[in-house]
Design a protein around this motif. Structure first.
Motif: not given
Length: 109
Positions: A42-67
């Motif tokens: 949990v301690a190792v993967l939480t920052p990775v998952m949050v950062t990855l979600a933020l990076r995807v949000a920067q690159v992908v339009p809002e409608a397709d972020r989850g996919a």
């Protein structure tokens, strides 16, 4: 009188060795190790998952972020599932004056 030795007359038997059964680990130790592993992941993967979600949000339009996040995570899981055993087997067969694993660790770093 000559003494002759016939190899067929010699019987060899190995001494019988008894090995005691392994001691069972206490349940508290098993639970403690599992809980510690969970906490570490949990301690190792939480920052990775949050950062990855933020990076995807920067690159992908809002409608397709989850996919897009699902595709990235799935691809990473598949590559890890294939790559970890393959590179582990390769490192086990590596013969180097630096050891088996050290060249792979240096190369990965």
């Amino acid at each position: 009188m000559a003494i002759t030795h016939d190899p067929a007359d010699v019987t060899t038997t190995a001494p019988e060795v008894t090995v005691p059964p392994p001691a069972k680990a206490p349940g508290t130790l098993i639970f403690g190790l599992a809980f510690a592993q969970l906490g570490l992941m949990v301690a190792v993967l939480t920052p990775v998952m949050v950062t990855l979600a933020l990076r995807v949000a920067q690159v992908v339009p809002e409608a397709d972020r989850g996919a897009a996040l699902g595709k990235v995570l799935s691809l990473g899981a598949v590559l890890a599932m294939i790559g970890n055993p393959v590179f582990g087997a390769l490192s086990d067969r590596t013969t180097s004056r630096f050891g088996r694993r050290r060249p792979w660790l240096v190369g990965a770093a």
